[in-house]
Design a protein around this motif. Structure first.
Motif, short mmCIF file in Angstrom:
data_model
loop_
_atom_site.label_atom_id
_atom_site.label_comp_id
_atom_site.label_asym_id
_atom_site.label_seq_id
_atom_site.Cartn_x
_atom_site.Cartn_y
_atom_site.Cartn_z
N HIS A 1 0.83 -1.20 0.00
CA HIS A 1 0.00 0.00 0.00
C HIS A 1 0.86 1.25 0.00
O HIS A 1 0.59 2.21 -0.75
CB HIS A 1 -0.91 -0.01 1.23
CG HIS A 1 -1.73 1.25 1.38
ND1 HIS A 1 -2.80 1.54 0.55
CD2 HIS A 1 -1.63 2.28 2.26
CE1 HIS A 1 -3.32 2.69 0.91
NE2 HIS A 1 -2.63 3.17 1.95
N ILE A 2 1.92 1.26 0.82
CA ILE A 2 2.80 2.42 0.89
C ILE A 2 3.53 2.64 -0.43
O ILE A 2 3.64 3.77 -0.91
CB ILE A 2 3.80 2.25 2.05
CG1 ILE A 2 3.08 2.37 3.39
CG2 ILE A 2 4.92 3.29 1.96
CD1 ILE A 2 3.94 2.11 4.59
N MET A 3 4.02 1.56 -1.02
CA MET A 3 4.72 1.69 -2.30
C MET A 3 3.78 2.22 -3.38
O MET A 3 4.19 3.04 -4.22
CB MET A 3 5.29 0.34 -2.72
CG MET A 3 6.44 -0.14 -1.85
SD MET A 3 7.83 1.02 -1.83
CE MET A 3 8.32 0.98 -3.55
N ARG A 4 2.52 1.79 -3.34
CA ARG A 4 1.55 2.28 -4.32
C ARG A 4 1.30 3.78 -4.13
O ARG A 4 1.24 4.54 -5.10
CB ARG A 4 0.25 1.49 -4.17
CG ARG A 4 -0.80 1.86 -5.22
CD ARG A 4 -1.94 0.85 -5.25
NE ARG A 4 -2.57 0.72 -3.95
CZ ARG A 4 -2.44 -0.35 -3.16
NH1 ARG A 4 -1.68 -1.38 -3.55
NH2 ARG A 4 -3.06 -0.42 -1.99
N GLU A 5 1.17 4.22 -2.87
CA GLU A 5 0.96 5.64 -2.58
C GLU A 5 2.19 6.47 -2.96
O GLU A 5 2.05 7.57 -3.51
CB GLU A 5 0.64 5.83 -1.10
CG GLU A 5 -0.69 5.26 -0.66
CD GLU A 5 -1.86 5.96 -1.33
OE1 GLU A 5 -1.76 7.17 -1.59
OE2 GLU A 5 -2.88 5.28 -1.60
N PHE B 1 5.07 10.39 -6.32
CA PHE B 1 6.20 10.80 -7.14
C PHE B 1 5.79 11.00 -8.61
O PHE B 1 6.39 11.81 -9.31
CB PHE B 1 7.33 9.79 -7.03
CG PHE B 1 8.10 9.88 -5.75
CD1 PHE B 1 8.87 11.00 -5.48
CD2 PHE B 1 8.03 8.88 -4.80
CE1 PHE B 1 9.58 11.11 -4.29
CE2 PHE B 1 8.73 8.98 -3.60
CZ PHE B 1 9.51 10.10 -3.35
N GLY B 2 4.77 10.26 -9.03
CA GLY B 2 4.26 10.49 -10.37
C GLY B 2 3.65 11.87 -10.49
O GLY B 2 3.86 12.58 -11.49
N LEU C 1 7.20 18.94 -11.69
CA LEU C 1 8.59 19.40 -11.73
C LEU C 1 9.37 18.91 -12.93
O LEU C 1 10.34 19.53 -13.34
CB LEU C 1 9.31 18.95 -10.45
CG LEU C 1 8.71 19.41 -9.13
CD1 LEU C 1 9.53 18.89 -7.96
CD2 LEU C 1 8.61 20.93 -9.08
N GLY C 2 8.98 17.76 -13.48
CA GLY C 2 9.73 17.20 -14.60
C GLY C 2 11.15 16.84 -14.18
O GLY C 2 11.40 16.40 -13.06
N THR C 3 12.10 17.07 -15.09
CA THR C 3 13.49 16.71 -14.79
C THR C 3 14.11 17.59 -13.70
O THR C 3 15.16 17.25 -13.17
CB THR C 3 14.35 16.82 -16.06
OG1 THR C 3 14.21 18.14 -16.62
CG2 THR C 3 13.91 15.79 -17.10
N SER C 4 13.44 18.71 -13.35
CA SER C 4 13.95 19.56 -12.27
C SER C 4 13.96 18.85 -10.94
O SER C 4 14.63 19.29 -10.00
CB SER C 4 13.10 20.84 -12.16
OG SER C 4 13.27 21.67 -13.28
#
Length: 265
Positions: free
Chosen positions: A130-134, A139-140, A146-149
């Protein structure tokens, strides 16, 4: 020679920290077991005692980190041991860097061990997925803004954390070194030096901030905040530069006293 100093310092301090880490993780596992059986009345008192011991060890680790940061610097360099340490073919700045880096290492390592102990107590089956999914979703979304920034922001964050830790340790070293210039009441003088250095640092930081006018960055409308990457990076670079200069000043004070004004009497 610096690597040899760090190896010795790591071994000497590890004798204190590693048993504490082991005790913390053991009591984390005990508390994990207690949470499963504490519904039974006969286990409630042991569960409370076990949790109290766990919290005590957790607090003790970070208190011990502060104590060891001060004690290792003072005892090794400014007490009778200093006669031996300064006969080694090592420059004064290497002693400072060694103590600082090892203290930073234990601070960071203590944080991760503390997080691991919390995970051992609180996490249940399925929580990790669940945490990894969140986190993936978070981050997505962050990448979308932010993109590559995001790579540059991450680098700036790492540098910022390094400077914060280095500054916090070096102001202690500088205060102890200044206090050691006095022949009497050195502990009181070190405490006064810490207050003085901290106050002076705050005044200088505020003065520079008002002079440059970087406080206007906080007036950026929320809708435009994440699109002004150049302005934000410049602002962060200014903050990092200011922190680096302050940290370098603490280092210079400490090194100058150890090199030219050392008093082991």
């Amino acid at each position: 020679m610096l690597s040899k100093l760090m190896k010795y310092e790591l071994k000497a301090t590890g004798r204190v920290f590693l048993p504490l880490y082991l005790a913390l993780l053991v009591f984390a596992l005990i508390n994990r077991f207690m949470l499963g059986v504490s519904a039974s009345h006969q286990w409630q008192t042991p569960a409370v005692i076990s949790m109290a011991v766990y919290i005590f060890i957790m607090a003790g680790i970070f208190v011990m980190t502060l104590i060891m940061t001060i004690q290792r610097f003072y005892k090794n360099l400014l007490s009778e041991e200093g006669y031996l340490m300064f006969t080694l073919p090592v420059k004064s700045w290497q002693h400072i860097v060694c103590k600082m880096l090892i203290s930073m290492f234990w601070l960071v390592f203590s944080f991760f061990v503390a997080m691991l102990s919390i995970i051992l107590i609180a996490f249940k089956a399925g929580d990790w997925q669940h945490i990894m999914r969140e986190l993936t979703q978070f981050f997505g979304t962050l990448w979308g803004y932010l993109g590559t920034s995001i790579y540059l922001y991450s680098l700036e964050a790492v540098i910022g954390i390094f400077l914060i830790l280095a500054s916090a340790i070096l102001i202690l070293y500088a205060s102890i070194a200044v206090g050691h210039l006095f022949n009497q009441h050195r502990i009181l003088a070190s405490f006064a030096a810490f207050i003085g250095l901290n106050t002076l640092t705050q005044i200088i930081s505020m003065a520079i901030g008002f002079a440059i006018g970087h406080g206007n960055v906080w007036n950026i409308p929320p809708g435009n905040f994440l699109t002004m990457h150049t302005e934000l990076h410049l602002f962060i670079a200014f903050i990092l530069l200011e922190s680096a200069l302050i940290t370098a000043a603490y280092f210079a004070i400490t090194n100058t006293i150890l090199k030219k004004r050392l008093n082991l009497e």
